[in-house]
Design an enzyme around this catalytic site. Structure first.
Site: not given
Length: 408
Positions: A243, A270, A360, A370
């Site tokens: 970002r 974020k 994300h 994992y």
């Protein structure tokens, strides 16, 4: 009665002593020289004391005004101490007080809870302070009605900030749910506003995603003739596809160039989790060239032109793209993420790897753990393959499809 001259002339003694002003008001002078205003009064035959402040922070006139106000309460049958406590408790139930308390707990949560990223905290504070506190901040949170909140949110809409209105409503809802949990509100009133705000029209960040256009963009970036630090940021952006805020605030302490890793701390992400960016050989080369310029002058990899103690401006990369001839409808700094996401998916890379590298949200916590632990090696291969692919596009040669690691 006292005067300022008499107060200043009163000298400390071995023991505290009082000098009276009348009406129950007196000044307690302590051995250390401090002077405390006190009001002595009676309620139901019982003598009580009320603190009125410290001289000279509280002047003689102010102390007398407070005494008179307390006497007025007594004449109305009210205990000044009880009235003060009631006022204090009421102040802690205002929307602003509850919101600040909630946000403070999210900044430094109890064990077992995840702290909000600093950028999220700052943005939440800005939204509440700008749009909610001026009209609803001083209101007891339990008394605020849905129409009052809707009026505040529609003021945001009228400014054309529809997404901000929805985000503000979401934050207000979190404050109300905290108020419910702490016994200061009956329910979350934002639920009553479902459908009341205009829907947000989704806007994708402008990005060039056709291979020939990407190649032309990369060649233009290589020919950028502006500041070297800005040029380096432009070159690293498509390789790392983080970002824009994560890029411009990058610190040298986060990089291990020998290990070819950039570890962005949770506080700057974020999603509030540390993020690892495997660095391709091309990215390492850019950083090695930049290191002599900014590595020994401050903490930021891409410092501001106004001073090495602050990061690059949020508009610098976009301004550089405009200088190269790309409009805001063609390419943005955030659009480098869209380029990577689109092309890597089209080239057949595993979608989980792409999402992990884009940082994300991963809703399944077990799966997320994992992925973080076991898929870094695969992401390294993907990031190097991506950098090599971009080199091919930049060279303007024949475009070949990439093969995903482990792809059949």
């Amino acid at each position: 009665m006292l005067s300022d001259t008499a107060i200043r002339a009163a000298k400390p003694r071995e023991k505290p002593y009082k000098v009276s002003d009348g009406g129950g008001l007196y000044l307690l002078i302590n051995p250390n020289g401090s002077r405390w205003w006190r009001l002595k009064y009676r309620v139901a035959g019982k003598e009580k004391l009320l603190s009125m402040g410290i001289y000279p922070d509280v002047s003689l006139k102010t102390a007398r005004d407070r005494r008179d106000a307390a006497r007025k309460l007594l004449s109305d049958g009210l205990d000044p101490s009880v009235a003060r406590q009631t006022k204090k408790e009421a102040a802690s139930d205002t929307f602003e007080a509850v919101a600040r308390e909630w946000l403070a707990q999210r900044e430094e949560p109890e064990s077992g809870r995840k702290a909000l990223a600093s950028v999220t905290v700052a943005k939440t504070k800005w939204m509440l302070e700008t749009f909610i506190y001026p009209t609803l901040g001083s209101r007891p949170i339990g008394e605020i009605k849905p129409p009052e909140l809707l009026l505040a949110l529609r003021k945001i809409e009228k400014r054309g900030k529809h997404e901000t209105a929805h985000r503000t409503k979401q934050k207000v809802g979190q404050v109300f749910r905290y108020a419910v949990a702490t016994g200061r509100a009956e329910h979350d009133i934002t639920g009553s506003l479902k459908g009341a705000l205009a829907p947000v029209v989704s806007k994708n960040h402008a990005a060039i995603t056709d291979p020939a256009g990407i190649g032309a963009l990369l060649r233009a970036i290589d020919g950028y003739e502006g500041q070297p630090v800005t040029a380096a940021a432009l070159k690293l952006a498509p390789l790392a596809f983080v970002r824009p805020g994560e890029l411009r605030k990058a610190e040298w302490s986060e990089f291990d160039l020998d290990a070819a890793e950039w570890r962005i701390p949770a506080a700057r992400m974020k999603m509030g989790e540390r993020h690892i960016v495997p660095l391709s050989t091309q990215a390492i080369e850019i950083l090695r060239e930049l290191e002599p310029l900014t590595g020994g002058t401050g903490k930021y990899v891409f410092p501001s032109l106004r001073g090495f103690d602050r990061p690059m401006s949020e508009n610098t990369v976009n301004a550089a793209l405009r200088r190269l001839g790309y409009t805001g409808q063609e390419q943005t700094g955030h659009g480098f993420r869209s380029i990577a996401s689109t092309c890597l998916n089209e080239q057949g890379f595993n979608s989980d790897l792409i999402e992990l590298q884009l940082a994300h949200a991963e809703r399944n916590k077990v799966r997320a753990a994992y992925n973080r632990a076991e898929r870094l090696a695969e992401r390294r291969k993907m990031m190097q393959a991506w950098a090599d692919y971009l080199d091919g596009l930049k060279a303007g040669g024949k475009i070949f499809n990439l093969r995903s690691p482990g792809r059949g």
